[in-house]
Enzyme design. Structure first.
Site, PDB file in Angstrom:
ATOM      1  N   THR A  87       0.958  -1.114  -0.058  1.00 49.52           N
ATOM      2  CA  THR A  87      -0.040  -0.010  -0.199  1.00 49.52           C
ATOM      3  C   THR A  87       1.007   1.342   0.186  1.00 49.52           C
ATOM      4  OG1 THR A  87      -1.709  -1.345   1.332  1.00 49.52           O
ATOM      5  CG2 THR A  87      -1.833   1.344   1.228  1.00 49.52           C
ATOM      6  N   LYS A 162      -7.811   1.595  -3.240  1.00 47.03           N
ATOM      7  CA  LYS A 162      -7.579   0.760  -1.802  1.00 47.03           C
ATOM      8  C   LYS A 162      -7.680   1.917  -0.840  1.00 47.03           C
ATOM      9  CE  LYS A 162      -5.138  -0.974   1.563  1.00 47.03           C
ATOM     10  NZ  LYS A 162      -5.333  -2.362   2.333  1.00 47.03           N
ATOM     11  N   LYS A 237      -1.894   5.024   8.824  1.00 52.58           N
ATOM     12  CA  LYS A 237      -1.231   5.054   7.217  1.00 52.58           C
ATOM     13  C   LYS A 237      -2.042   5.143   6.421  1.00 52.58           C
ATOM     14  CE  LYS A 237       1.519   2.263   4.107  1.00 52.58           C
ATOM     15  NZ  LYS A 237       2.226   1.059   3.924  1.00 52.58           N
TER      16      LYS A 237
HETATM   17  P1  NAD Z   1       6.288  -5.595   7.483  1.00 52.94           P
HETATM   18  O1  NAD Z   1       7.077  -4.594   7.867  1.00 52.94           O
HETATM   19  O2  NAD Z   1       6.068  -6.852   8.188  1.00 52.94           O
HETATM   20  O3  NAD Z   1       7.043  -6.242   5.892  1.00 52.94           O
HETATM   21  C1  NAD Z   1       8.063  -5.432   5.283  1.00 52.94           C
HETATM   22  C2  NAD Z   1       8.937  -6.336   4.798  1.00 52.94           C
HETATM   23  O4  NAD Z   1       9.932  -5.519   3.644  1.00 52.94           O
HETATM   24  C3  NAD Z   1      10.022  -6.337   5.954  1.00 52.94           C
HETATM   25  O5  NAD Z   1      10.317  -7.730   6.117  1.00 52.94           O
HETATM   26  C4  NAD Z   1      11.231  -5.577   5.396  1.00 52.94           C
HETATM   27  O6  NAD Z   1      12.528  -6.168   6.025  1.00 52.94           O
HETATM   28  C5  NAD Z   1      11.275  -5.456   4.056  1.00 52.94           C
HETATM   29  N1  NAD Z   1      11.957  -4.540   3.521  1.00 52.94           N
HETATM   30  C6  NAD Z   1      11.888  -3.160   3.767  1.00 52.94           C
HETATM   31  N2  NAD Z   1      12.807  -2.396   2.947  1.00 52.94           N
HETATM   32  C7  NAD Z   1      13.253  -3.296   2.189  1.00 52.94           C
HETATM   33  C8  NAD Z   1      14.394  -3.380   1.104  1.00 52.94           C
HETATM   34  N3  NAD Z   1      14.699  -1.930   0.721  1.00 52.94           N
HETATM   35  N4  NAD Z   1      14.392  -4.371   0.299  1.00 52.94           N
HETATM   36  C9  NAD Z   1      14.218  -5.463   0.527  1.00 52.94           C
HETATM   37  N5  NAD Z   1      12.936  -5.706   1.721  1.00 52.94           N
HETATM   38  C10 NAD Z   1      12.898  -4.499   2.392  1.00 52.94           C
HETATM   39  O7  NAD Z   1       4.875  -4.938   6.319  1.00 52.94           O
HETATM   40  P2  NAD Z   1       3.536  -6.049   6.071  1.00 52.94           P
HETATM   41  O8  NAD Z   1       2.768  -5.945   7.268  1.00 52.94           O
HETATM   42  O9  NAD Z   1       4.061  -7.074   5.332  1.00 52.94           O
HETATM   43  O10 NAD Z   1       3.087  -4.879   5.060  1.00 52.94           O
HETATM   44  C11 NAD Z   1       3.513  -4.867   3.614  1.00 52.94           C
HETATM   45  C12 NAD Z   1       2.723  -3.796   2.773  1.00 52.94           C
HETATM   46  O11 NAD Z   1       1.447  -4.435   3.030  1.00 52.94           O
HETATM   47  C13 NAD Z   1       2.436  -2.516   3.442  1.00 52.94           C
HETATM   48  O12 NAD Z   1       2.613  -1.665   2.342  1.00 52.94           O
HETATM   49  C14 NAD Z   1       1.291  -2.512   3.969  1.00 52.94           C
HETATM   50  O13 NAD Z   1       0.342  -1.110   4.318  1.00 52.94           O
HETATM   51  C15 NAD Z   1       0.362  -3.395   3.285  1.00 52.94           C
HETATM   52  N6  NAD Z   1      -0.826  -3.977   4.099  1.00 52.94           N
HETATM   53  C16 NAD Z   1      -0.737  -4.681   5.197  1.00 52.94           C
HETATM   54  C17 NAD Z   1      -1.609  -5.297   6.096  1.00 52.94           C
HETATM   55  C18 NAD Z   1      -1.383  -6.075   7.370  1.00 52.94           C
HETATM   56  O14 NAD Z   1      -2.462  -6.369   7.862  1.00 52.94           O
HETATM   57  N7  NAD Z   1      -0.262  -5.965   7.658  1.00 52.94           N
HETATM   58  C19 NAD Z   1      -2.819  -5.574   5.087  1.00 52.94           C
HETATM   59  C20 NAD Z   1      -2.992  -4.919   3.934  1.00 52.94           C
HETATM   60  C21 NAD Z   1      -1.824  -4.225   3.276  1.00 52.94           C
END
Ligand code: NAD
Length: 290
Positions: A87, A162, A237
């Protein structure tokens, strides 16, 4: 398909695992050390992207997406799909799509709803922006990782869908919580309130499917001490992204703005961080008008 998967966090790891389980050849990369069942671990993002039919990114923010895209686009083979499921802001989605297109790639922005539970169960909903050709190529992957995908139009439109959806969700959750708190003060039983509203014109997903009052309606985070679910900071967010988009497009969104400010206070100044976004109800419960 040969899939590169970058960003193996709470959402990305189970999504990548489901693709591998379904027989796709998945190579993953995360800047943190992560191993995922059935997924080959690459040493760099470029290594994960090279030769892939589809490269999926699942990252925290638009800035990080832009940086990762700048790294992987030159490594990808022409005609491959760059599928971002994070997102992020609409501008970052469109900027990355335009760089990918210029490099002969097929970009898609496809944020999800369904949360960590949906990612693990393979029941996410994808809101997709990009060309028809890209969408058709990625469709089997959407079908493995989710139960529904909607092609919303050109690049950026997935993110637009979204944030509009989640702006409605933030506003209706607040409206539902403040109405429960008012009902309490008027001496109206919560079960009676639910029975009326859930079958009357005040009904919504927040009331009917995710009721913020413990012990009322279907099971929800309210019945589990407001452990997320969907954390208040993730709602904040998405609301901020909606207001950023509203500023950029000169859209008047007074309730979206008010919801953003309430969730900001809840997360940054009160006890909202780490709690489900429906914990707005105990917040309102404790307060008076002043
Ligand atoms: P998270 O923080 O658990 O995962 C993000 C991952 O990206 C981490 O493991 C981090 O180490 C990695 N990362 C960061 N920078 C990086 C880079 N430069 N290169 C490689 N890896 C890198 O977050 P999440 O909960 O998995 O969410 C991911 C996305 O999904 C976000 O945009 C969030 O808004 C969206 N989202 C999350 C949810 C939820 O319930 N968690 C629901 C819908 C959407």
């Amino acid at each position: 398909m040969k899939v590169g998967f970058i960003g193996l966090g709470n959402m990305g790891a189970p999504m990548a695992a489901n693709l591998a389980k379904d027989g796709h050849d998945v190579t993953g990369y995360d800047m943190a050390t992560v191993t995922v069942d059935g997924v080959f671990t690459a040493r760099t993002a470029q290594d994960a992207a090279r030769d892939a039919d589809v490269v999926i990114t699942m990252l925290p923010s638009g800035d990080i997406l832009r940086a990762v895209a700048a790294e992987v686009i030159p490594a990808m083979r022409k005609g491959a799909v760059l599928l971002d499921c994070s997102t992020v802001d609409v501008d970052s989605a469109r900027a990355v799509a335009s760089d990918a297109e210029a490099a002969g790639l097929l970009p898609l922005d496809a944020p999800v709803s369904g949360g960590i539970g949906g990612a693990a169960a393979g029941t996410l909903t994808f809101m997709v922006g990009g060309s028809d050709e890209a969408y058709q190529t990625a469709l089997p992957l959407f079908e493995t990782m989710g139960q529904k995908s909607v092609h919303c139009g050109p690049s950026g439109n997935g993110q637009a869908a979204k944030i509009c959806n989640n702006m409605i969700l933030g506003v209706t959750m607040i409206a539902t919580c403040e109405a429960f708190a008012l009902a309490d003060k008027l001496g109206l039983d919560r079960q009676a309130m639910f029975d009326v509203v859930s079958t009357s014109s005040g009904y919504s997903w927040s009331m009917n499917a995710y009721c913020p009052a413990p012990g009322i309606g279907p099971k929800s985070p309210a019945d589990n001490g407001y452990i997320p679910g969907f954390a208040a900071e993730l709602m904040l967010k998405d609301l901020r992204l909606s207001q950023q988009a509203a500023d950029a497009s000169d859209a008047d969104t007074p309730l979206g703005q008010a919801a953003t400010e309430l969730y900001r206070r809840f997360v940054e100044e009160e006890d909202g961080k780490g709690r489900d976004f429906s914990a707005m109800l105990p917040r309102f419960e404790k307060r008076g008008r002043g």
